[in-house]
Write a protein that holds these residues in place. Structure first.
Motif, PDB file in Angstrom:
ATOM      1  N   VAL A 142       0.851  -1.190   0.000  1.00  0.00           N
ATOM      2  CA  VAL A 142       0.000   0.000   0.000  1.00  0.00           C
ATOM      3  C   VAL A 142       0.887   1.241   0.000  1.00  0.00           C
ATOM      4  O   VAL A 142       1.747   1.379   0.872  1.00  0.00           O
ATOM      5  N   PRO A 143       0.725   2.165  -0.952  1.00  0.00           N
ATOM      6  CA  PRO A 143       1.512   3.407  -0.939  1.00  0.00           C
ATOM      7  C   PRO A 143       1.276   4.171   0.359  1.00  0.00           C
ATOM      8  O   PRO A 143       0.140   4.279   0.837  1.00  0.00           O
ATOM      9  N   SER A 144       2.352   4.703   0.937  1.00  0.00           N
ATOM     10  CA  SER A 144       2.245   5.365   2.235  1.00  0.00           C
ATOM     11  C   SER A 144       1.297   6.563   2.195  1.00  0.00           C
ATOM     12  O   SER A 144       0.536   6.799   3.147  1.00  0.00           O
ATOM     13  N   ALA A 145       1.306   7.323   1.106  1.00  0.00           N
ATOM     14  CA  ALA A 145       0.430   8.494   1.009  1.00  0.00           C
ATOM     15  C   ALA A 145      -1.034   8.085   0.951  1.00  0.00           C
ATOM     16  O   ALA A 145      -1.907   8.755   1.518  1.00  0.00           O
ATOM     17  N   GLN A 146      -1.313   6.980   0.283  1.00  0.00           N
ATOM     18  CA  GLN A 146      -2.687   6.478   0.202  1.00  0.00           C
ATOM     19  C   GLN A 146      -3.147   5.962   1.569  1.00  0.00           C
ATOM     20  O   GLN A 146      -4.289   6.192   1.984  1.00  0.00           O
ATOM     21  N   PHE A 147      -2.246   5.290   2.257  1.00  0.00           N
ATOM     22  CA  PHE A 147      -2.563   4.770   3.584  1.00  0.00           C
ATOM     23  C   PHE A 147      -2.816   5.912   4.569  1.00  0.00           C
ATOM     24  O   PHE A 147      -3.733   5.846   5.394  1.00  0.00           O
ATOM     25  N   GLU A 148      -2.030   6.966   4.478  1.00  0.00           N
ATOM     26  CA  GLU A 148      -2.224   8.124   5.352  1.00  0.00           C
ATOM     27  C   GLU A 148      -3.576   8.785   5.095  1.00  0.00           C
ATOM     28  O   GLU A 148      -4.254   9.224   6.030  1.00  0.00           O
ATOM     29  N   SER A 149      -3.974   8.831   3.840  1.00  0.00           N
ATOM     30  CA  SER A 149      -5.284   9.383   3.509  1.00  0.00           C
ATOM     31  C   SER A 149      -6.396   8.526   4.109  1.00  0.00           C
ATOM     32  O   SER A 149      -7.406   9.056   4.594  1.00  0.00           O
ATOM     33  N   LEU A 150      -6.207   7.209   4.092  1.00  0.00           N
ATOM     34  CA  LEU A 150      -7.181   6.310   4.709  1.00  0.00           C
ATOM     35  C   LEU A 150      -7.275   6.569   6.211  1.00  0.00           C
ATOM     36  O   LEU A 150      -8.383   6.608   6.773  1.00  0.00           O
ATOM     37  N   ILE A 151      -6.146   6.759   6.869  1.00  0.00           N
ATOM     38  CA  ILE A 151      -6.141   7.049   8.300  1.00  0.00           C
ATOM     39  C   ILE A 151      -6.906   8.340   8.583  1.00  0.00           C
ATOM     40  O   ILE A 151      -7.725   8.414   9.508  1.00  0.00           O
ATOM     41  N   TYR A 185      -1.077  -7.646   1.602  1.00  0.00           N
ATOM     42  CA  TYR A 185      -0.166  -6.555   1.953  1.00  0.00           C
ATOM     43  C   TYR A 185      -0.870  -5.414   2.675  1.00  0.00           C
ATOM     44  O   TYR A 185      -0.241  -4.396   2.986  1.00  0.00           O
ATOM     45  N   PHE A 186      -2.155  -5.570   2.927  1.00  0.00           N
ATOM     46  CA  PHE A 186      -2.867  -4.560   3.698  1.00  0.00           C
ATOM     47  C   PHE A 186      -2.998  -5.055   5.138  1.00  0.00           C
ATOM     48  O   PHE A 186      -3.572  -6.121   5.384  1.00  0.00           O
ATOM     49  N   SER A 187      -2.489  -4.285   6.083  1.00  0.00           N
ATOM     50  CA  SER A 187      -2.509  -4.683   7.491  1.00  0.00           C
ATOM     51  C   SER A 187      -3.603  -3.935   8.248  1.00  0.00           C
ATOM     52  O   SER A 187      -3.479  -2.729   8.503  1.00  0.00           O
ATOM     53  N   VAL A 188      -4.633  -4.669   8.609  1.00  0.00           N
ATOM     54  CA  VAL A 188      -5.693  -4.083   9.432  1.00  0.00           C
ATOM     55  C   VAL A 188      -5.147  -3.777  10.824  1.00  0.00           C
ATOM     56  O   VAL A 188      -5.520  -2.773  11.448  1.00  0.00           O
ATOM     57  N   THR A 189      -4.237  -4.615  11.313  1.00  0.00           N
ATOM     58  CA  THR A 189      -3.632  -4.387  12.623  1.00  0.00           C
ATOM     59  C   THR A 189      -2.905  -3.043  12.651  1.00  0.00           C
ATOM     60  O   THR A 189      -3.070  -2.255  13.592  1.00  0.00           O
ATOM     61  N   LYS A 190      -2.122  -2.764  11.616  1.00  0.00           N
ATOM     62  CA  LYS A 190      -1.413  -1.486  11.539  1.00  0.00           C
ATOM     63  C   LYS A 190      -2.391  -0.330  11.459  1.00  0.00           C
ATOM     64  O   LYS A 190      -2.197   0.708  12.115  1.00  0.00           O
ATOM     65  N   LEU A 191      -3.447  -0.482  10.668  1.00  0.00           N
ATOM     66  CA  LEU A 191      -4.441   0.580  10.552  1.00  0.00           C
ATOM     67  C   LEU A 191      -5.065   0.871  11.904  1.00  0.00           C
ATOM     68  O   LEU A 191      -5.190   2.037  12.314  1.00  0.00           O
ATOM     69  N   ARG A 192      -5.469  -0.155  12.628  1.00  0.00           N
ATOM     70  CA  ARG A 192      -6.084   0.047  13.934  1.00  0.00           C
ATOM     71  C   ARG A 192      -5.119   0.705  14.917  1.00  0.00           C
ATOM     72  O   ARG A 192      -5.514   1.570  15.714  1.00  0.00           O
ATOM     73  N   GLU A 193      -3.853   0.282  14.861  1.00  0.00           N
ATOM     74  CA  GLU A 193      -2.856   0.883  15.752  1.00  0.00           C
ATOM     75  C   GLU A 193      -2.695   2.373  15.476  1.00  0.00           C
ATOM     76  O   GLU A 193      -2.651   3.189  16.404  1.00  0.00           O
ATOM     77  N   GLU A 194      -2.607   2.726  14.209  1.00  0.00           N
ATOM     78  CA  GLU A 194      -2.439   4.134  13.845  1.00  0.00           C
ATOM     79  C   GLU A 194      -3.683   4.942  14.203  1.00  0.00           C
ATOM     80  O   GLU A 194      -3.575   6.094  14.644  1.00  0.00           O
ATOM     81  N   LEU A 195      -4.838   4.353  14.024  1.00  0.00           N
ATOM     82  CA  LEU A 195      -6.070   5.056  14.363  1.00  0.00           C
ATOM     83  C   LEU A 195      -6.199   5.251  15.861  1.00  0.00           C
ATOM     84  O   LEU A 195      -6.651   6.309  16.335  1.00  0.00           O
ATOM     85  N   SER A 196      -5.798   4.253  16.634  1.00  0.00           N
ATOM     86  CA  SER A 196      -5.853   4.372  18.092  1.00  0.00           C
ATOM     87  C   SER A 196      -4.944   5.497  18.562  1.00  0.00           C
ATOM     88  O   SER A 196      -5.321   6.305  19.430  1.00  0.00           O
ATOM     89  N   LYS A 197      -3.760   5.594  17.979  1.00  0.00           N
ATOM     90  CA  LYS A 197      -2.845   6.674  18.332  1.00  0.00           C
ATOM     91  C   LYS A 197      -3.435   8.033  17.972  1.00  0.00           C
ATOM     92  O   LYS A 197      -3.376   8.988  18.750  1.00  0.00           O
ATOM     93  N   ARG A 198      -4.028   8.105  16.779  1.00  0.00           N
ATOM     94  CA  ARG A 198      -4.582   9.364  16.309  1.00  0.00           C
ATOM     95  C   ARG A 198      -5.757   9.804  17.191  1.00  0.00           C
ATOM     96  O   ARG A 198      -5.835  10.963  17.595  1.00  0.00           O
ATOM     97  N   ILE A 199      -6.644   8.886  17.472  1.00  0.00           N
ATOM     98  CA  ILE A 199      -7.832   9.201  18.257  1.00  0.00           C
ATOM     99  C   ILE A 199      -7.461   9.539  19.700  1.00  0.00           C
ATOM    100  O   ILE A 199      -8.044  10.422  20.332  1.00  0.00           O
ATOM    101  N   ASP A 200      -6.479   8.853  20.229  1.00  0.00           N
ATOM    102  CA  ASP A 200      -6.042   9.096  21.614  1.00  0.00           C
ATOM    103  C   ASP A 200      -5.190  10.356  21.746  1.00  0.00           C
ATOM    104  O   ASP A 200      -4.769  10.708  22.843  1.00  0.00           O
ATOM    105  N   GLY A 201      -4.870  10.991  20.598  1.00  0.00           N
ATOM    106  CA  GLY A 201      -4.097  12.215  20.639  1.00  0.00           C
ATOM    107  C   GLY A 201      -2.609  12.000  20.870  1.00  0.00           C
ATOM    108  O   GLY A 201      -1.902  12.920  21.312  1.00  0.00           O
ATOM    109  N   GLN A 202      -2.110  10.804  20.562  1.00  0.00           N
ATOM    110  CA  GLN A 202      -0.699  10.514  20.777  1.00  0.00           C
ATOM    111  C   GLN A 202       0.186  11.001  19.645  1.00  0.00           C
ATOM    112  O   GLN A 202       1.395  11.010  19.744  1.00  0.00           O
TER     113      GLN A 202
END
Length: 203
Positions: A142-151, A185-202
């Motif tokens: 997954v391209p990093s820029a596309q993944f960031e947009s998804l986040i 090649y798409f990691s749901v675990t990574k997506l959830r981790e990044e979203l948890s950080k974002r939502i928690d304000g980390q």
């Protein structure tokens, strides 16, 4: 307070190549849901705020945009009365749309049910927002820029509809769905981790 990057967001309300019957059908459906929204305050408040899930997909092809996916949907699911993409959002990969560009059509505009999972999980179509990433993540990273947009998009939707991170999943990880989507090649675990950080304000 969560600070989200400004999302590039485009609406496309007209399906390319729509015939007169399809246009009539679309107007009929729009009128039906507009009338339903006015039928009562409870229904009016519930309908656009009912979302409880987010389901991530990949298009499995290297090219995609609203018009292209509308045509594909009409070919594959000709019986669907909604002449739109089966998802609520798509995110471009630079081929057909700009890298990371977010687009939707009138399915999300009117908060209509999706057509992005099978009939075995109809509730995920009715209560779940479908997001399709253009690309084939069974073959490519997954391209990093596309993944960031998804986040960014998922973060906004989680806040708007109070969706918990555990209710975000890949298509193939939804129980009884028989698909590899959104690819190995798409990691749901990574997506959830990044979203948890974002939502928690980390971050």
């Amino acid at each position: 307070m969560l600070k989200l990057e400004k999302l590039e967001f485009k609406k496309n309300r007209l399906a390319v190549g729509s015939s007169v019957p399809e246009e009539s059908r679309r107007r009929l459906l729009k009128g039906f849901f507009a009338a339903g929204a006015l039928a009562g305050l409870a229904g009016y408040l519930y309908w656009p705020n009912r979302w409880q899930y987010i389901v991530i997909h990949h298009s499995a092809g290297n090219y995609g945009n609203i018009e292209f996916l509308q045509r594909v949907h009409r070919q594959r699911q000709a019986g669907d009365p909604i002449d739109a993409i089966p998802y609520h959002f798509i995110i471009g990969n630079g081929n057909g749309m700009r890298m990371g560009e977010v687009a939707s059509d009138w399915r999300k505009e009117h908060n209509l049910w999706g057509a992005h999972v099978s009939s075995r999980n109809s509730y995920r179509n009715f209560l779940g927002l479908g997001i399709c990433m253009i690309g084939n993540f069974e073959k490519y990273e997954v391209p990093s820029a596309q993944f960031e947009s998804l986040i960014n998009l998922c973060s906004r939707l989680m806040i708007d509809y109070n969706i918990p991170v555990e209710n975000i999943n890949g298509h193939g990880l939804v129980k009884n769905e028989m698909t590899l989507c959104p690819g190995k090649y798409f990691s749901v675990t990574k997506l959830r981790e990044e979203l948890s950080k974002r939502i928690d304000g980390q971050v």
